[in-house]
Design an enzyme around this catalytic site. Structure first.
Site, mmCIF file in Angstrom:
data_model
loop_
_atom_site.group_PDB
_atom_site.id
_atom_site.type_symbol
_atom_site.label_atom_id
_atom_site.label_comp_id
_atom_site.label_asym_id
_atom_site.label_seq_id
_atom_site.Cartn_x
_atom_site.Cartn_y
_atom_site.Cartn_z
ATOM 1 N N ARG A 272 -23.832 -1.056 8.140
ATOM 2 C CA ARG A 272 -23.403 -1.944 9.240
ATOM 3 C C ARG A 272 -24.584 -2.367 10.109
ATOM 4 N NH1 ARG A 272 -17.584 0.831 10.571
ATOM 5 N NH2 ARG A 272 -16.471 -0.368 8.989
ATOM 6 N N LYS B 193 0.882 2.723 1.340
ATOM 7 C CA LYS B 193 2.198 2.238 1.738
ATOM 8 C C LYS B 193 2.389 0.752 1.523
ATOM 9 C CE LYS B 193 3.096 5.572 5.370
ATOM 10 N NZ LYS B 193 3.105 5.727 6.814
ATOM 11 N N GLY C 287 -10.930 -0.533 3.880
ATOM 12 C CA GLY C 287 -11.771 0.657 3.887
ATOM 13 C C GLY C 287 -11.807 1.425 2.581
ATOM 14 N N GLY D 144 -8.728 -4.186 8.205
ATOM 15 C CA GLY D 144 -7.568 -4.753 8.893
ATOM 16 C C GLY D 144 -7.763 -6.228 9.198
HETATM 17 P P1 AMP Z 1 -4.384 2.449 2.335
HETATM 18 O O1 AMP Z 1 -5.120 2.870 3.574
HETATM 19 O O2 AMP Z 1 -2.979 2.040 2.546
HETATM 20 O O3 AMP Z 1 -5.173 1.460 1.514
HETATM 21 O O4 AMP Z 1 -4.242 3.767 1.477
HETATM 22 C C1 AMP Z 1 -5.317 4.458 0.962
HETATM 23 C C2 AMP Z 1 -4.886 5.837 0.604
HETATM 24 O O5 AMP Z 1 -3.820 5.796 -0.320
HETATM 25 C C3 AMP Z 1 -5.975 6.654 -0.054
HETATM 26 O O6 AMP Z 1 -6.389 7.663 0.816
HETATM 27 C C4 AMP Z 1 -5.315 7.208 -1.297
HETATM 28 O O7 AMP Z 1 -5.571 8.571 -1.500
HETATM 29 C C5 AMP Z 1 -3.845 6.987 -1.053
HETATM 30 N N1 AMP Z 1 -3.082 6.860 -2.292
HETATM 31 C C6 AMP Z 1 -3.371 6.090 -3.351
HETATM 32 N N2 AMP Z 1 -2.476 6.263 -4.335
HETATM 33 C C7 AMP Z 1 -1.578 7.177 -3.887
HETATM 34 C C8 AMP Z 1 -0.424 7.778 -4.453
HETATM 35 N N3 AMP Z 1 0.002 7.462 -5.688
HETATM 36 N N4 AMP Z 1 0.253 8.675 -3.701
HETATM 37 C C9 AMP Z 1 -0.173 8.982 -2.466
HETATM 38 N N5 AMP Z 1 -1.254 8.462 -1.881
HETATM 39 C C10 AMP Z 1 -1.957 7.564 -2.580
#
Ligand code: AMP
Length: 399
Positions: free
Chosen positions: A36, A201, A357, A380
């Site tokens: 950064r 999610k 991220g 974001g």
């Molecule tokens: P996000 O911040 O929504 O992009 O989510 C990223 C996080 O999702 C990472 O820390 C991953 O470990 C988690 N992740 C990815 N696949 C899965 C899964 N099948 N079940 C639970 N967590 C997950």
């Protein structure tokens, strides 16, 4: 709109909002990744070479209440000096106040002053006008080069622009590049256009998925959100991550995708674990036949093959969110395979944009950052821009 290229900083003092929210070693408090800081250098160097002086302001970490040594921006000075050999770099131990104002006023052309962490004042994130006015004191122009916070109407990213005329506020080179890359992906993309959405999610990504449906040809779904779709379609998901209140939404997205002729690829097989643990026992199964007591933590080999083929045939690709729990080696194969496929297809001329991220961390983990078209600095902010939302920090300058 003013542009940094056309602006002469000669004899002027510029206050620049940078993103120096860098990771620090917990014990030594030394910067462990200066990406950064390097990102801000073109803007800083342009101002200096024009004969202007630079006041840098940023946040670092999430201080709760008032100053905390571990979040002090003094920790970035050494690294910044390394990159600005021969330049006088000073530090103000407060981002506002009489002493800081004096330091600003006494700056000579070619000098740099780094202000202490903006978030030592809650007024920063509250977008407080008085606080923004104080930041704007003693300088002639404002440059925003912090894309990662452009979606926040904070004092230093948005409110401060009120105190400068149209002529004296502009984006820095880093934000310009971010906007150019995202506009390229959104507006002049070549088809087939594929979006890869992963991460934990579905609720975090729903808006961006909906906005992209009118532009893309393929949607690859991975990560934890897979199972909300699988359950909505009637599959057995064991104890995989699922947002029960989003099942209808998942079906709505699939319907909208069909109406837009978007082909949706939901993982067909998975690597499962009996626990959310790096040392968990594993097995593989169809995603809609996850055994009771098991959870899907990565896409399986059949899905990797399908996803790789779709990626190989695409000309524009946007990737946000890992395919599995890539932080644990046992569940990293899917994310690594996608990262490698993106590097490969980029070398064949596709445009690949990575943001968010965790997908950025996954690309870095595989040392592929320079093998894709662009890695966005703003997770974001990038998603909100892609959702079609107006980012306050962008609007404040672009109008
Ligand atoms: P996000 O911040 O929504 O992009 O989510 C990223 C996080 O999702 C990472 O820390 C991953 O470990 C988690 N992740 C990815 N696949 C899965 C899964 N099948 N079940 C639970 N967590 C997950």
């Amino acid at each position: 709109m003013q542009t940094i290229d056309n602006y002469s900083f000669s004899g002027k003092k510029a206050i620049v909002r940078v993103d120096f929210n860098v990771p620090l070693n917990k014990e030594t408090l030394e910067v462990t990744d200066d990406t950064r800081i390097r990102g801000a250098l073109p803007t800083i160097k342009k101002i200096i070479s024009d004969g202007g002086s630079v006041v840098l302001m940023s946040h670092l970490g999430r201080p709760k209440e008032g100053p905390e040594d571990k979040f002090s921006l003094k920790h970035v000075i050494k690294q910044l000096k390394n990159h600005l050999q021969g330049v006088e770099v000073k530090f103000a131990d407060d981002c506002i106040g009489d002493n800081t104002l004096e330091l600003k006023k006494s700056l000579s052309g070619g000098e740099v002053l780094v202000l202490e962490n903006l978030r030592f004042y809650k007024e920063e994130t509250q977008g407080d006008e008085n606080f923004a006015a104080k930041l704007a004191e003693g300088v002639d122009c404002y440059v925003n080069d912090a894309f990662g916070t452009a979606h926040r109407a904070h004092a230093s990213t948005t409110i401060i622009t009120k105190y400068f005329t149209e002529h004296d506020k502009m984006f820095g080179f880093l934000i310009n590049k971010e906007l150019q890359m995202m506009d390229t992906a959104l507006n002049i993309s070549r088809n087939p256009f594929t979006a890869i959405m992963g991460g934990a999610k579905v609720s975090d990504k729903i808006q961006v998925i909906e906005n992209l449906l009118s532009r893309i040809d393929n949607l690859l779904i991975g990560g934890g959100m897979t199972y909300t779709f699988i359950k909505a379609l009637g599959g057995q998901i064991g104890k995989s991550l699922c947002e029960e209140d989003k099942l209808d939404l998942a079906l709505k997205i699939l319907k909208k995708a069909r109406e837009n002729n978007v082909k949706v690829y939901i993982p067909t097989d998975a690597v499962n674990a009996d626990n959310f643990d790096a040392k968990a026992n594993t097995n593989t199964s169809k995603t809609d036949e996850t055994p009771d007591g098991w959870m899907g933590l990565d896409i399986g080999s059949e899905t990797i093959a399908i996803f790789t083929k779709v990626i190989n045939e695409s000309k524009t690709i946007l990737w946000n969110g890992p395919m599995g729990v890539f932080e644990m080696d046992k569940f990293a194969a899917g994310t690594t395979a996608v990262a490698k496929a993106l590097a490969e297809v980029t070398s064949e001329g596709a445009f690949t944009l990575i943001g968010g991220g965790d997908s950025v961390a996954a690309i870095n983990k595989n040392h592929l950052a320079d093998k894709v078209s662009y890695v966005s600095t703003g997770g974001g902010a990038m998603l909100e821009y892609m959702e079609g939302k107006e980012l306050p920090g962008i609007k404040a300058i672009r109008g």
